[in-house]
Design an enzyme around this catalytic site. Structure first.
Site, PDB file in Angstrom:
ATOM      1  N   LYS A 160       0.829  -1.219  -0.035  1.00 55.36           N
ATOM      2  CA  LYS A 160       0.021  -0.102  -0.039  1.00 55.36           C
ATOM      3  C   LYS A 160       0.868   1.195  -0.055  1.00 55.36           C
ATOM      4  O   LYS A 160       2.162   1.197   0.325  1.00 55.36           O
ATOM      5  CB  LYS A 160      -1.062  -0.046   1.133  1.00 55.36           C
ATOM      6  CG  LYS A 160      -0.201   0.208   2.495  1.00 55.36           C
ATOM      7  CD  LYS A 160      -0.030   1.444   3.042  1.00 55.36           C
ATOM      8  CE  LYS A 160       0.759   1.708   4.447  1.00 55.36           C
ATOM      9  NZ  LYS A 160       1.464   2.845   4.683  1.00 55.36           N
ATOM     10  N   ASP A 212      -1.912  -1.545  10.483  1.00 53.92           N
ATOM     11  CA  ASP A 212      -2.054  -1.440   9.106  1.00 53.92           C
ATOM     12  C   ASP A 212      -2.696  -2.736   8.601  1.00 53.92           C
ATOM     13  O   ASP A 212      -3.207  -3.047   7.711  1.00 53.92           O
ATOM     14  CB  ASP A 212      -0.882  -1.194   8.446  1.00 53.92           C
ATOM     15  CG  ASP A 212      -0.527  -0.100   8.403  1.00 53.92           C
ATOM     16  OD1 ASP A 212      -1.266   1.012   8.883  1.00 53.92           O
ATOM     17  OD2 ASP A 212       0.758   0.331   8.012  1.00 53.92           O
TER      18      ASP A 212
HETATM   19  O1  C5P Z   1       0.478  -1.203  15.182  1.00 49.52           O
HETATM   20  P1  C5P Z   1       2.106  -1.070  14.666  1.00 49.52           P
HETATM   21  O2  C5P Z   1       2.849  -2.333  15.432  1.00 49.52           O
HETATM   22  O3  C5P Z   1       2.194  -1.434  13.585  1.00 49.52           O
HETATM   23  O4  C5P Z   1       2.700   0.080  15.170  1.00 49.52           O
HETATM   24  C1  C5P Z   1       4.301   0.141  15.166  1.00 49.52           C
HETATM   25  C2  C5P Z   1       4.323   1.514  16.056  1.00 49.52           C
HETATM   26  O5  C5P Z   1       4.107   2.724  15.252  1.00 49.52           O
HETATM   27  C3  C5P Z   1       3.962   1.600  17.339  1.00 49.52           C
HETATM   28  O6  C5P Z   1       4.328   0.688  18.525  1.00 49.52           O
HETATM   29  C4  C5P Z   1       3.779   3.039  17.590  1.00 49.52           C
HETATM   30  O7  C5P Z   1       5.059   3.621  18.212  1.00 49.52           O
HETATM   31  C5  C5P Z   1       3.428   3.623  16.263  1.00 49.52           C
HETATM   32  N1  C5P Z   1       2.128   4.049  15.867  1.00 49.52           N
HETATM   33  C6  C5P Z   1       1.388   5.003  16.433  1.00 49.52           C
HETATM   34  N2  C5P Z   1       0.309   5.247  16.133  1.00 49.52           N
HETATM   35  C7  C5P Z   1      -0.400   4.779  15.396  1.00 49.52           C
HETATM   36  C8  C5P Z   1       0.337   3.553  14.806  1.00 49.52           C
HETATM   37  C9  C5P Z   1       1.718   3.226  15.007  1.00 49.52           C
HETATM   38  O8  C5P Z   1       2.017   5.522  17.538  1.00 49.52           O
HETATM   39  N3  C5P Z   1      -1.844   4.705  14.980  1.00 49.52           N
END
Ligand code: C5P
Length: 288
Positions: free
Chosen positions: A11, A137
């Site tokens: 994406k 995501d």
């Molecule tokens: O959810 P995911 O593990 O992909 O997110 C990775 C990191 O990105 C999280 O630990 C966070 O630090 C940051 N993040 C965030 N806000 C979001 C998505 C991701 O701060 N909405």
């Protein structure tokens, strides 16, 4: 059914806005997501042994519980009491840790594939809840197409299909930590935000020029100082004929939108030579 072959697509973000902080440490987002044609191949096969075995064409990729595809299979086996194991082969083409949701898309493909392979009949809502546990995501990667993503990224509104365009992806060699990029944003005041509504209107009007000229990602404010090549790649995309250019997700991949295949191909070649980077890929907008 003993095996399934899936395409896990990458994406890009047409917009990415951070609209608030959340109590759970995540950021409140508002972003327009778009699937592109580029994909990893995900092959899932039932095995009699009671474990998950992962294989990949990238020898350095973690193949244990650090891998989101492994985690997806693990969570489904445990939650639905599946005694059989699975062999999963990931043929990766999407650059890793690039802002293109490659890992999340592989993960979504495993969730989708396990559901079919084992006849689990997990509802869309339940699968999306499991997806969110695995990554912000992942719910979008299950949905695909053109979508507005809010909340952590899991509140999804389907949008009309984005008009077609060629997409040149260029990933600087260095990687950026998603967590570090979001954290760095907390220390700065943002003076401008994407005009999300305008981009949605441009998508509805099938106006690719208007979409391309309003691409915007607030994370560039912190990622460009961390990785100046992002800014240079953006300039080069425009010099090479892109209608618009942006960093995708938390980076570092930069993409350019083109209305002409030859122009896009030439831009990809020029950028590859100019920046001496391996990951320059020509793809296009994908609407399922
Ligand atoms: O959810 P995911 O593990 O992909 O997110 C990775 C990191 O990105 C999280 O630990 C966070 O630090 C940051 N993040 C965030 N806000 C979001 C998505 C991701 O701060 N909405």
């Amino acid at each position: 059914m003993n095996y399934i072959n899936l395409k896990a697509r990458a994406k890009i973000n047409l917009t990415l806005d951070v609209v608030g902080q959340r109590d759970d440490g995540y950021h409140e987002l508002k972003m327009i997501m778009q699937t592109v044609e580029l994909y990893d191949r995900v092959y899932i096969k039932k095995i009699d042994k009671p474990y998950i075995k992962l294989k990949s064409n990238l020898e350095w990729l973690p193949l244990d519980s650090r891998n989101l595809a492994y985690k997806a299979a693990d969570i489904i086996r445990t939650k639905y009491g599946i005694s059989q194991g699975v062999f999963i082969e990931l043929h990766k083409t999407i650059p890793v840790a690039a802002g293109l949701a490659g890992g999340s898309s592989d993960c979504a493909a495993v969730l989708y594939g396990m559901n079919i392979l084992f006849g689990l009949k997990i509802s869309r809502k339940e699968l999306a809840d499991i997806a969110l546990k695995l990554g912000s995501d992942v719910p979008y990667c299950l949905m695909r197409g053109t979508a507005l993503a809010e909340g952590r990224g899991e509140i999804l509104t389907k949008l009309p299909e984005c008009p077609n365009a060629w997409v040149v992806l260029a990933k600087p060699q260095m990687s950026l930590s998603t967590a570090a990029v979001y954290k760095a944003l907390d220390d700065i005041d943002l003076d401008s935000h994407p005009n999300t509504e305008l981009v949605i209107k441009a998508i509805e009007d099938k106006d690719i020029l208007k979409v391309a000229s309003n691409l915007s990602n607030v994370l560039e404010n912190v990622s460009i100082p961390m990785c100046p090549m992002i800014g240079k790649l953006k300039k080069s995309m425009i010099c090479n004929g892109a209608l618009g250019t942006l960093m995708s997700g938390s980076g570092p991949t930069v993409y350019g939108l083109f209305d002409d295949r030859i122009k896009a191909q030439m831009a990809a070649e020029t950028i590859k030579n100019e920046f001496k980077i391996r990951d320059v890929i020509l793809t296009k907008i994908f609407n399922a």
